[in-house]
Write an enzyme that holds these catalytic residues in place. Structure first.
Site, PDB file in Angstrom:
ATOM      1  N   HIS A 210       0.813  -1.217   0.000  1.00  0.00           N
ATOM      2  CA  HIS A 210       0.000   0.000   0.000  1.00  0.00           C
ATOM      3  C   HIS A 210       0.849   1.272   0.000  1.00  0.00           C
ATOM      4  CE1 HIS A 210       0.629  -0.454   4.386  1.00  0.00           C
ATOM      5  NE2 HIS A 210       0.527   0.853   4.420  1.00  0.00           N
ATOM      6  N   GLU A 248       6.788   4.356  13.894  1.00  0.00           N
ATOM      7  CA  GLU A 248       5.425   4.287  14.418  1.00  0.00           C
ATOM      8  C   GLU A 248       5.455   4.604  15.900  1.00  0.00           C
ATOM      9  OE1 GLU A 248       2.941   0.940  12.479  1.00  0.00           O
ATOM     10  OE2 GLU A 248       4.971   0.127  12.601  1.00  0.00           O
ATOM     11  N   HIS A 272       8.066  -2.417   2.223  1.00  0.00           N
ATOM     12  CA  HIS A 272       7.920  -0.959   2.093  1.00  0.00           C
ATOM     13  C   HIS A 272       9.256  -0.253   1.862  1.00  0.00           C
ATOM     14  CE1 HIS A 272       3.925  -1.762   3.257  1.00  0.00           C
ATOM     15  NE2 HIS A 272       4.032  -1.580   4.548  1.00  0.00           N
TER      16      HIS A 272
END
Length: 519
Positions: A210, A248, A272
């Site tokens: 994504h 994160e 990613h």
């Protein structure tokens, strides 16, 4: 670019009756089709997939002849499932909720109850898909979204083959969408690819990363190849090093069953961050068609060299108790569902080099972690110092290195850091300043969610943003030796929640005479 029999080539937009050849800027609109989501009651589906499908419909990018089928074990009626979709769309959609849009979407929503090992459930699914073809006009075009753990991919694929859903006739298409992780090492990735490829044509397999659907990641290509001012200095003559960070501020609450035993490197670096690195380092492609983009990314991944001393140029950590903002949080080993003796890393940092003429001698530092100082993903291209500064040493003591920082999330944009004279006074004093471009302030158009772009690309049969089998294999070839080395070390180094990782990560860069950026 690989195309299904019914997908118009990119260079012939007039073959799609929904596109006007006089204006190629018109939105790309999917043709008649349906999508089946396995694992439709999970977090990914609730928070991302269902809202993305609604937002596509709300933007007019899905046809009236669209069908959405959910497959899950819940003993639900169709009305119950439609209400479930409504609740999650209203909670998470990006665009304004409109009742007329949802009613149109809901008229094509279906639900099939069953488990993955139940042939009868897949027979019912086949009947449902056929009914959508007749009643909604989906014309046999269907995508199957596997929002399920990787261990379920083979059984679902075989069930789709056995019930006749994996292949279609009369020029219609069938596609499968696979969520990461693509295996947990090279061997399992190849086995997964073998099983899926036995059922679906390789050109019909779409692997979702994504991050590649994010506007800022795509803007990296525009930044590099649409502007003359950057590409001439995008090389070892001027670049000192590159840092790619995905930080994160959350822990693993709710994902312990998936995360423990996987770890930060497999979860984030293998997909990613290596994809971001490939886009940052690749040569200019002949075009932005899938085959040309893939060719350049593959060259970068093939040229990556691991550090000779893995102990000196990799680091891993595990978050301990601390403060995340004003909240006191527990350590990883105290999270519910985590083995108290777990050696899974929640922080990973590695140095990689690219053995090409453009990047020889330029290290790429990749880092990711949970419970860090804040949530941020960025690519920082840090330049060498000017070879000569005709100023007094005291005038530039606060001057750092120039940098171009591409912010992927949460505040999407680009920052340039450079030296400028401090105003006032007669002395020349130079300090670092930043020039900032923000998507939110520069464009009136809202950025679509990554899953909107990627789902639409699947329905259109346009694969430029999807990693290929070869890219996945090369990524595991890079990471597997590091994971094997880490498996001999025992417990990762602890770091307090709310900080920027373990001390050995700072020491890793200090050995090279560098330091991590503070995002």
């Amino acid at each position: 670019m690989s195309q299904s029999p019914t997908t118009a080539p990119a260079e012939q937009p007039w073959a799609n009756p929904l596109r006007d050849p006089r204006d190629l800027r018109l939105p790309r609109i999917a043709g008649p089709c349906g999508i089946v989501i396995f694992g439709v009651t999970g977090d990914l589906s609730r928070k991302k997939l269902l809202p993305a499908i609604y937002d596509l419909a709300n933007r007019g990018l899905l046809p009236p002849s669209f069908g959405l089928t959910g497959f899950a074990r819940r003993d639900w009626t169709e009305d119950h499932f439609i209400e479930f979709v409504r609740e999650n769309v209203m909670a998470h959609c990006r665009t304004t909720f409109r009742e007329d849009t949802f009613r149109q979407l809901a008229s094509g929503i279906r639900f099939v109850q069953g488990s993955f090992d139940d042939p009868a459930a897949f027979a019912r699914l086949s009947d449902t898909v056929s009914e959508l073809d007749r009643q909604r006009g989906t014309r046999g075009n269907h995508a199957f979204y596997m929002s399920v753990p990787p261990r379920a991919f083979p059984v679902v694929s075989r069930q789709l083959a056995d019930c006749g859903l994996a292949k279609s006739a009369d020029g219609a298409w069938r596609r499968v969408i696979i969520e990461k992780p693509f295996g947990h090492d090279l061997t399992s990735a190849r086995e997964l690819d073998r099983v899926v490829s036995e059922v679906f044509d390789p050109s019909s397999v779409f692997r979702i990363d994504h991050y590649l659907g994010k506007e800022t990641v795509q803007n990296l290509l525009a930044l590099r190849f649409a502007n003359m001012m950057y590409e001439p200095i995008w090389n070892a003559n001027y670049v000192d090093h590159v840092q790619i960070t995905m930080a994160e501020d959350i822990g693993v609450a709710g994902r312990a069953g998936y995360y423990d035993g996987i770890g930060a490197a497999r979860d984030v670096i293998q997909n990613h961050l290596l994809q971001l690195m490939a886009l940052t380092a690749m040569e200019e492609p002949v075009s932005f068609a899938a085959a040309d983009l893939t060719a350049e990314k593959t060259k970068v991944l093939s040229a990556i060299r691991l550090p000779r001393d893995l102990a000196a140029h990799t680091a891993r950590g595990q978050y301990a108790a601390g403060w995340q903002g004003s909240e006191e949080v527990c350590g990883y080993l105290d999270e519910a569902g985590i083995d108290p003796d777990s050696t899974t890393e929640t922080y990973a940092a590695i140095r990689l080099d690219v053995d090409t003429r453009r990047w020889a001698g330029v290290p790429f530092y990749l880092r990711c972690g949970k419970r860090l100082g804040k949530r941020v993903t960025e690519i920082a291209v840090v330049f060498k110092r000017a070879p000569h500064l005709p100023f007094e040493s005291t005038a530039t003591r606060e001057l750092g290195k120039n940098a171009i920082v591409i912010r992927v999330q949460p505040d999407e944009g680009v920052t340039m850091r450079f030296g400028a004279k401090v105003p006032g006074g007669t002395a020349m004093e130079v300090r670092d300043v930043s020039m900032d471009f923000s998507y939110g302030r520069s464009f009136t158009e809202g950025s679509p969610e990554a899953y909107e772009r990627l789902i639409l690309d699947v329905l259109l049969g346009e694969p430029p943003l999807f990693p290929t089998t070869r890219e996945v294999e090369l990524s595991w070839e890079i990471l597997d030796p590091i994971e094997e080395f880490w498996s001999t070390l025992g417990q990762p180094q602890p770091y307090r929640a709310g900080t920027w990782g373990p001390a050995e990560a700072d020491e890793m860069l200090a050995r090279d005479g560098r330091h991590w950026r503070m995002p």
